[in-house]
Structures are given as C-alpha cells and as structure tokens.
Scaffold this motif. Sequence first.
Motif, short mmCIF file in Angstrom:
data_model
loop_
_atom_site.label_atom_id
_atom_site.label_comp_id
_atom_site.label_asym_id
_atom_site.label_seq_id
_atom_site.Cartn_x
_atom_site.Cartn_y
_atom_site.Cartn_z
N ARG A 1 60.54 27.47 19.97
CA ARG A 1 61.10 27.83 21.19
C ARG A 1 60.90 29.43 21.48
O ARG A 1 60.62 29.78 22.65
CB ARG A 1 62.71 27.56 21.17
N ILE B 1 65.61 21.45 27.90
CA ILE B 1 66.52 21.52 26.89
C ILE B 1 67.91 21.46 27.44
O ILE B 1 68.87 20.68 26.86
CB ILE B 1 66.31 22.84 26.02
N GLN C 1 57.34 19.97 19.32
CA GLN C 1 58.72 19.65 19.42
C GLN C 1 59.12 18.28 19.41
O GLN C 1 60.19 17.76 18.91
CB GLN C 1 59.36 20.46 20.60
N GLU D 1 57.56 29.37 22.78
CA GLU D 1 57.47 28.66 24.14
C GLU D 1 57.68 29.74 25.10
O GLU D 1 57.28 29.96 26.18
CB GLU D 1 58.36 27.57 23.92
N GLN E 1 60.30 24.51 30.69
CA GLN E 1 60.57 24.71 29.29
C GLN E 1 61.84 25.11 29.47
O GLN E 1 62.60 25.24 28.20
CB GLN E 1 59.55 25.79 29.19
N MET F 1 68.89 27.58 21.04
CA MET F 1 67.61 26.57 21.44
C MET F 1 67.56 26.83 22.82
O MET F 1 66.32 26.87 23.36
CB MET F 1 67.82 25.14 20.93
#
Length: 384
Positions: free
Chosen positions: A101, A25, A88, A104, A21, A46
């Motif tokens: 996010r 990104i 997403q 998350e 997670q 983000m």
Amino acid sequence: MIGSWPLILALWGAGLGAAMQYAKISVIYDLLGSAYPDGGAGLGWMVSMVGGIGIVLGVVAAMLVARIRYRRALLGALWLGAAVSLGQALLPPLPAMLALRLIEGISHLAIVVAAPTLIAQIATDRQRGLALTLWGTFFGVAFAVMAWGGRPLAINVGIPALFGLHAVYMAGFALYLSPRLRSLPDEGVVPEFSLRTVLATHIAIYRSPYINAPAIGWLFYTFCYVATLTVLPPYLDPSIRSLVMGTMPLVSIAVSMTIGVAMLRRIPAVQVVIMGFGLAALSMLWLWVTPAGALACMGLAVAVGLIQGASFAAVPQLNATPQAQAQANGAMAQMGNLGNTLGTPVMAMALAGWGYVSLPVLAGMAFLLAMILHVALAGLRRKS
C-alpha cells in the motif's frame, strides 16, 4: 494528437485507476477481517497509507514527475500500480500488504500529478474546461464503480479477484497510452532535484498566489465533503438514506459536467470555485435550519459540483507552463490528502462533543474560509 478526445478520455481512465487505489480498499473494508483476522488497527492503516504518502510527498512527486517527464512517469506509475495490485491479489501477510500500500501511494501520486498536467497540454483552449472538469469527477466515478461492481465481485468471487481485475485495468491503460503519448510536444527544461530544491519548491509554491490557489481551496473541499458523506448518513431518515447518499455524488458529477462546464466557458475558473464555496456555505445553513434534510443535501451536492471541476480547470488558467501546472497539481494532491485525512476524525470528534449542529457549523465555516482565502489570493494576484 493535440486536442484528441480519445487520448483525454484515456488519461481520465488512468485517473480512475488511481482513484480505485483508494476505493478498492474502502468499499471492502468490512470484508478485510476475513482475510486478516488478527489485523486489528493495522487494517485502518491499509486505508490511510496511500493518503499519508500524499501528504508528505505531494510536492516532491510533482518535482520528480517533471524531472522524469510526464509521459514516462505516468506509464511507470500505471505499470507499478498493476504490479502492486497483482501482489495484493496474493493476500500476503499484513506487513507485506501494508508495504504494498505504501508503494501504491507512490503510484497514485505520480498518476494524479502527471495525468491532469498532460490533459491540460493536450486539450485545445475550447476543450480544456470540459476536459479538466471531466478529470475532476475521477474520484466520484471510481468510488461509484467500486461500490456497484467491485464490492459485489469481492463478495461473490473473492477479494483477490478484485485486486487482480484492478491490475489488469492498470496494465491495459499503460499498454493503450504508451504509443499514443509519444507525439506530445517537448516538456521544456529538466528541473534540478535535491533537498535544497525540494525545500525551495515548497516555499515557492505556498508563497505563490498562482500555484497554490487551487490547492488551498481543495484542502477545504476534501476536508468537508468526504467527512460529510461519512458522518451524515446516521442522521438521515432510514427510508431515504441510501437514496440520498447514492444520489449526492451523481448530482455533483452531473452539475460539474453541465452547469460547471457552461460557466467555465464564460467565467474564470476561480470565480466559479468561489461561487461554489459560497453556495456550499449556504447549503450548510440550510442543513442547520432543516437538519439532515434531503433537499438541503442535494443543494450541497450541487454546490460542490461547481468546486470539483473548476478547481482543476483553474490550474492551467493560473499557470502557463507544464512545470508550474505539475507543481499546482502536486500541491492539490498534498492538500487533498491532508483534507481527506483530517476531515472525518475532526468532524466525528465535533459530533461526539456537540451533536448534529456541529456538522453544518464546522463545514459551513470551512467553506466560508475557503471562499475568503480564494478572494484574498485573487487580490494578491491583481497586485502582482
């Protein structure tokens, strides 16, 4: 079911999903501009949104996980993570993506609190050191997998494919673990949850030299190690830069799983952590004497390999009950996110002001302080 390595490995696999997670990104950060050309500073949020949740709610997550029950919390977090990744994959507008996010981050916290607590319950006394050392590798392994496989997938197939595959991964572990966690022993009394108990629990955790010790060390580990991996590359010889940076996490994992496990069978975990911080401080002295030296970098990787697994192994050694273990894991999540959030910007500012020498000096002092605090906390435990 008790002492089952397949179940322990599955819980570790769930941890990899939680680390992904973050990693999914980070490894495609430079690609996000194509999906969000007007994103600007929002793209930075983000990355950091998950960590911010951890700083604020790390201990709260431990309380909620204990109240919900570890099995239910873990499965719920995996399904929530799968649903978020699926959302997403649609590449929604940036505000919606940031909201996803944020959600998350809640999924991430529940997994990193519940999974190691369950591993500590499931593993036998002989297995526990190895099992929790394995757990301590979950971030390094996840980032390596995402760098080697996730980024090429995003480049060649598209960013939605990466998010979609992560959703499938999380759902797969939820389906596998659901029937296999039913036979775990009773988890004890359901704790009360209120604003008063949240404040009281924070005070109790950070006053307890048993519960907070792993988290205090973890704060300095995350502050130094992630920041060092981020700011060190420009100082390395370009001809060996990729080799050194790719090898360091692998060396740390290898040391953690071999030397670290062997030491944990004979030495208390806290002593292994203290030795790791001492060696890390010496490696920073080495990096000061031989700036950006490849061997000195490997020395640092060896040292932090001892810190990684032993820090998680210290949790059940210092705390006997599942509730106290969950609190210790929640505090580790809180302090780890704080270290990750502060480390890189503080180190970057120091480098901008004083140049390379500030890297080994700042990190070396932090490692020494961690070692001193661990020794002091051990003294408090002996007195109590």
